[in-house]
Design a protein around this motif. Structure first.
Motif, PDB file in Angstrom:
ATOM      1  N   MET A   1       0.840  -1.175   0.000  1.00  0.00           N
ATOM      2  CA  MET A   1       0.000   0.000   0.000  1.00  0.00           C
ATOM      3  C   MET A   1       0.885   1.238   0.000  1.00  0.00           C
ATOM      4  SD  MET A   1      -2.809   1.155   2.781  1.00  0.00           S
ATOM      5  CE  MET A   1      -2.506   2.778   3.405  1.00  0.00           C
ATOM      6  N   SER A   2       0.487   2.197  -0.757  1.00  0.00           N
ATOM      7  CA  SER A   2       1.217   3.457  -0.814  1.00  0.00           C
ATOM      8  C   SER A   2       0.304   4.579  -0.353  1.00  0.00           C
ATOM      9  CB  SER A   2       1.681   3.759  -2.232  1.00  0.00           C
ATOM     10  OG  SER A   2       2.594   2.782  -2.663  1.00  0.00           O
ATOM     11  N   VAL A   3       0.907   5.545   0.288  1.00  0.00           N
ATOM     12  CA  VAL A   3       0.188   6.742   0.700  1.00  0.00           C
ATOM     13  C   VAL A   3       0.834   7.919  -0.013  1.00  0.00           C
ATOM     14  CG1 VAL A   3      -0.413   8.233   2.631  1.00  0.00           C
ATOM     15  CG2 VAL A   3      -0.352   5.760   2.954  1.00  0.00           C
ATOM     16  N   ILE A   4       0.031   8.700  -0.652  1.00  0.00           N
ATOM     17  CA  ILE A   4       0.549   9.860  -1.376  1.00  0.00           C
ATOM     18  C   ILE A   4       0.218  11.114  -0.588  1.00  0.00           C
ATOM     19  CG2 ILE A   4       0.403  11.203  -3.491  1.00  0.00           C
ATOM     20  CD1 ILE A   4      -0.242   8.549  -4.934  1.00  0.00           C
ATOM     21  N   ILE A   5       1.242  11.865  -0.267  1.00  0.00           N
ATOM     22  CA  ILE A   5       1.094  13.146   0.417  1.00  0.00           C
ATOM     23  C   ILE A   5       1.324  14.228  -0.630  1.00  0.00           C
ATOM     24  CG2 ILE A   5       1.933  14.625   2.287  1.00  0.00           C
ATOM     25  CD1 ILE A   5       0.778  11.939   3.269  1.00  0.00           C
ATOM     26  N   SER A   6       0.359  15.086  -0.777  1.00  0.00           N
ATOM     27  CA  SER A   6       0.495  16.117  -1.811  1.00  0.00           C
ATOM     28  C   SER A   6       1.641  17.063  -1.469  1.00  0.00           C
ATOM     29  CB  SER A   6      -0.816  16.907  -1.950  1.00  0.00           C
ATOM     30  OG  SER A   6      -0.990  17.764  -0.847  1.00  0.00           O
ATOM     31  N   ASP A   7       2.198  17.653  -2.507  1.00  0.00           N
ATOM     32  CA  ASP A   7       3.270  18.630  -2.317  1.00  0.00           C
ATOM     33  C   ASP A   7       2.795  19.808  -1.481  1.00  0.00           C
ATOM     34  OD1 ASP A   7       5.078  17.104  -3.753  1.00  0.00           O
ATOM     35  OD2 ASP A   7       4.664  18.131  -5.648  1.00  0.00           O
ATOM     36  N   ASP A   8       1.514  20.179  -1.622  1.00  0.00           N
ATOM     37  CA  ASP A   8       0.965  21.287  -0.833  1.00  0.00           C
ATOM     38  C   ASP A   8       1.007  20.989   0.661  1.00  0.00           C
ATOM     39  OD1 ASP A   8       0.438  22.722  -3.144  1.00  0.00           O
ATOM     40  OD2 ASP A   8      -1.678  22.127  -3.219  1.00  0.00           O
ATOM     41  N   ILE A   9       0.613  19.772   1.017  1.00  0.00           N
ATOM     42  CA  ILE A   9       0.622  19.384   2.434  1.00  0.00           C
ATOM     43  C   ILE A   9       2.051  19.310   2.942  1.00  0.00           C
ATOM     44  CG2 ILE A   9       0.127  17.516   4.056  1.00  0.00           C
ATOM     45  CD1 ILE A   9      -2.418  16.974   2.420  1.00  0.00           C
ATOM     46  N   LEU A  10       2.921  18.722   2.169  1.00  0.00           N
ATOM     47  CA  LEU A  10       4.322  18.627   2.560  1.00  0.00           C
ATOM     48  C   LEU A  10       4.927  20.015   2.741  1.00  0.00           C
ATOM     49  CD1 LEU A  10       6.461  16.496   3.143  1.00  0.00           C
ATOM     50  CD2 LEU A  10       7.148  16.644   0.760  1.00  0.00           C
ATOM     51  N   GLN A  11       4.657  20.900   1.822  1.00  0.00           N
ATOM     52  CA  GLN A  11       5.179  22.265   1.915  1.00  0.00           C
ATOM     53  C   GLN A  11       4.585  22.988   3.126  1.00  0.00           C
ATOM     54  OE1 GLN A  11       4.381  24.737  -1.499  1.00  0.00           O
ATOM     55  NE2 GLN A  11       6.038  26.154  -0.980  1.00  0.00           N
ATOM     56  N   ALA A  12       3.302  22.787   3.387  1.00  0.00           N
ATOM     57  CA  ALA A  12       2.651  23.426   4.533  1.00  0.00           C
ATOM     58  C   ALA A  12       3.235  22.939   5.854  1.00  0.00           C
ATOM     59  CB  ALA A  12       1.145  23.171   4.496  1.00  0.00           C
ATOM     60  N   SER A  13       3.696  21.694   5.860  1.00  0.00           N
ATOM     61  CA  SER A  13       4.267  21.142   7.089  1.00  0.00           C
ATOM     62  C   SER A  13       5.643  21.731   7.391  1.00  0.00           C
ATOM     63  CB  SER A  13       4.375  19.621   7.001  1.00  0.00           C
ATOM     64  OG  SER A  13       5.450  19.235   6.162  1.00  0.00           O
ATOM     65  N   GLY A  14       6.310  22.230   6.362  1.00  0.00           N
ATOM     66  CA  GLY A  14       7.652  22.768   6.545  1.00  0.00           C
ATOM     67  C   GLY A  14       8.708  21.690   6.699  1.00  0.00           C
TER      68      GLY A  14
END
Length: 82
Positions: A1-14
């Motif tokens: 199983m893979s989980v995809i984290i959007s670039d927006d969420i990753l960027q928002a997390s810092g």
């Protein structure tokens, strides 16, 4: 199983992708949802490095609660050691 984290969420997390994985692994370990082995796999680091990360974050390696203590007392009484 893979989980995809959007670039927006990753960027928002810092956080960078590696740090994001470590944060999720730390949370899952701390809440008791993953063992040390699985959490270190999720974090993509060696278990000893994960232990060091736990130490740096002041996250206990083992959980010992009141119920555990009471069970220990009961067992010690039954053994005649208390």
């Amino acid at each position: 199983m893979s989980v995809i984290i959007s670039d927006d969420i990753l960027q928002a997390s810092g956080l960078n992708p590696s740090e994001f994985r470590q944060e999720i692994a730390l949370y899952m370990f701390q809440t008791g949802r993953l063992t040390l082995g699985y959490a270190s796999q999720l974090a993509d680091i060696h278990p000893n490095s994960f232990r060091q990360l736990l130490k740096q974050r002041h996250i206990p390696l083992y959980s010992y609660d009141v119920e555990d203590f009471e069970l220990d007392l009961k067992n010690l009484r039954e053994l005649g050691r208390l």
